[in-house]
Each structure stands twice: as C-alpha cells, then as structure tokens.
Write an enzyme that holds these catalytic residues in place. Structure first.
Site, PDB file in Angstrom:
ATOM      1  CG  HIS A 269      33.718  39.982  42.388  1.00 18.34           C
ATOM      2  ND1 HIS A 269      34.305  39.619  43.577  1.00 18.34           N
ATOM      3  CD2 HIS A 269      34.337  39.236  41.416  1.00 18.34           C
ATOM      4  CE1 HIS A 269      35.230  38.705  43.355  1.00 18.34           C
ATOM      5  NE2 HIS A 269      35.285  38.459  42.056  1.00 18.34           N
ATOM      6  CG  PHE A 270      34.662  42.065  38.050  1.00 21.65           C
ATOM      7  CD1 PHE A 270      35.997  41.696  37.981  1.00 21.65           C
ATOM      8  CD2 PHE A 270      33.706  41.066  37.952  1.00 21.65           C
ATOM      9  CE1 PHE A 270      36.376  40.372  37.815  1.00 21.65           C
ATOM     10  CE2 PHE A 270      34.072  39.735  37.788  1.00 21.65           C
ATOM     11  CZ  PHE A 270      35.410  39.388  37.721  1.00 21.65           C
TER      12      PHE A 270
END
Length: 293
Positions: A269-270
C-alpha cells in the site's frame, strides 16, 4: 545532480494552520502531493528530493493529520467534502493555478473532488494506490469499514478503531511487501504515524472520516466521467500486493482513459517506502512526455 532542500512551512486556511513541505524552483511545474490515511506529508520524504530539481513539489498535511491543526470533531466537520474544500483554498492561498496531482489513499477522493470542481487547474494525475473504482476495493480489508458506513454503532466502530492502532498501521505498511523488500521498510514510518494517531481527539476525527467514506463511493461515477471528458494524462504506479486497494483499481483506469499508463510494482500500500526511486523516475518520464511535451 544537486539535491534541493525541502522546506517545512505553514499557512492559514479558514482559520486553520496547515503544514506543508515544499521543494523545487518557484517557477517549475507544480506537483501537488496528497497523502492518505493514517500518514501525512511524511510519506513523501523520499520522493521529493529526486524530483525537486525540475518540479515544484508541495505536500500539505490534511486537517487533522501530521503537523496541521487538528480541531476536535465537535468544532469541525471531518468529511471528505470539507477536506477537499480546504485543499482547494490551500492551493489558492499559495497561488497555484495549474498543477499535477499525486494521489494516494485518502488523497485520491480529496484530489479528484478538486479536479471535479476545477478541471482547468489539473495538468496530469499520478495515482499511487489511489482508488476511483469499486473493483479496486479489497473485500477483506473493507468489510469492517463498509459495516461502519452502513450502520455506525459502538459495535461497528470497534474493529475500525483497530485500524489506527500501532499493529493496524504496521499491517498497512508490511502487507503485500515481498520478503526481499521487507528490510527497506523503516519502522520509523509506522511508529511516526501511530504516535500522531494516538493524540487526543483522533478517535473521533478518524471515525468521522471513515464513516464518511461512503460519500466518495457515491462520486465514483462522476470521477470516471471526469476521466472520460478531461482525458487527463494519468499514470498509475501501484503496489500490486496492496490488500486495501487491489490492482484491479489500477487497471480500471484504462476503461475510461485508454492512454493511461499503469505500472504494478512488487510492493504494498505504501509503495514509496520500498520503491521511491523507481516511482520518481516513472513520474519524471511521464510528466516530461505527456505534459511538458
């Protein structure tokens, strides 16, 4: 290549102090970096330096996040409409009339609301795990959030509270990151976010925002119509292991923007935590070809 310094500044919008990072020449093309939950402009710390020689990078902390003001939920309406309006006024305060958008997580509906209101200001869109399609929603990760949106009660709030705990935030950073990239993840990142999320008042602020996320789903058709009518140049750089916004959300951009460029990266996600240099290179190449000409 020289590395230009990142400056940490504040301005006042609607009586609220808004913190932001800025780097790059004042007359360079602008890239507005909009962060997601549960982080802040801190997430762009490794992306800004390699782009700062050729772009003016501006990364605000949304109201209630990072170093920006965080008035209580009884004093301020924490909705995505309000955050988008504040972001619009923030750009006007800084005199930004044309800019590309970098959208991640919460930054996507905030930035796309801004694009709907002022399409003439948007030169391009970079979506890094920033969703605008139902198929981009990871079923398991979204189940407790959808339950809260459907019926906000103490029972539906409880599992959502866990999302902003230290363990919940660490899960967002680590999930989907292959073993060979795990040691690139800095524990400082999730510890930084968790410390800010633990401040007084954050429980109500974040629950209000998450409960309002359904208002973004209602705008998905308008966002998609904006893509079709604006033909905005769009680059999707997506962590393919993301279980919150799954890769189908990246691929879906091509339905409304056939010329969208989609890159799935072996991370989560990051994505900037492990692939900031690669993403910076993709952005620079994309903006040079599709915007600057």
């Amino acid at each position: 290549m020289s590395v230009l310094p990142t400056r940490h500044r504040t301005t006042v919008v609607r009586g609220h102090e808004i913190a932001y990072r800025e780097a790059g020449p004042a007359d360079a093309p602008v890239l507005l970096l909009l962060h997601g939950f549960p982080t802040s402009s801190h997430m762009f710390r490794d992306l800004i330096p390699p782009l700062a020689e050729n772009y003016r990078l501006i990364a605000p902390d949304h109201l209630g996040f990072g170093r920006s003001a965080a008035p209580s939920a009884t004093e301020t309406d924490y909705t995505f409409a309000e955050l988008a309006a504040l972001t619009s006024e923030f750009t006007e305060t800084l005199g930004l009339d044309r800019f590309a958008l970098y959208l991640q997580d919460y930054g996507a509906p905030i930035g796309l609301r801004l694009a709907l209101a002022h399409p003439e200001r948007i030169t391009a869109i970079v979506s890094q795990n920033g969703n605008a399609y139902e198929e981009g929603l990871g079923a398991e990760a979204w189940a407790p959030v959808l339950a809260l949106i459907g019926n906000r009660t103490p029972e539906t709030e409880a599992p959502v509270r866990a999302i902003r705990s230290l363990d919940g935030i660490r899960w967002q950073y680590e999930t989907g990151v292959p073993a060979e990239y795990r040691d690139l993840l800095s524990p400082d990142a999730w510890q930084h976010d968790a410390a800010l999320m633990a401040r007084a008042g954050q429980d109500e602020i974040q629950l209000d925002l998450i409960a309002d996320y359904g208002s973004n789903f209602a705008l998905y058709p308008a966002f998609q119509e904006y893509f079709r009518t604006s033909r905005a140049p769009l680059l999707a750089v997506w962590g393919e292991g993301d279980e919150i916004f799954v890769p189908a959300g990246a691929e879906a951009f091509r339905r409304d923007l056939p010329d969208a460029e989609v890159h799935l990266l072996p991370t989560g996600h990051f994505a900037l935590e492990t692939h900031a240099p690669a993403i910076a290179s993709l952005i620079d190449d994309f903006l040079r070809r599709r915007v600057q000409g």
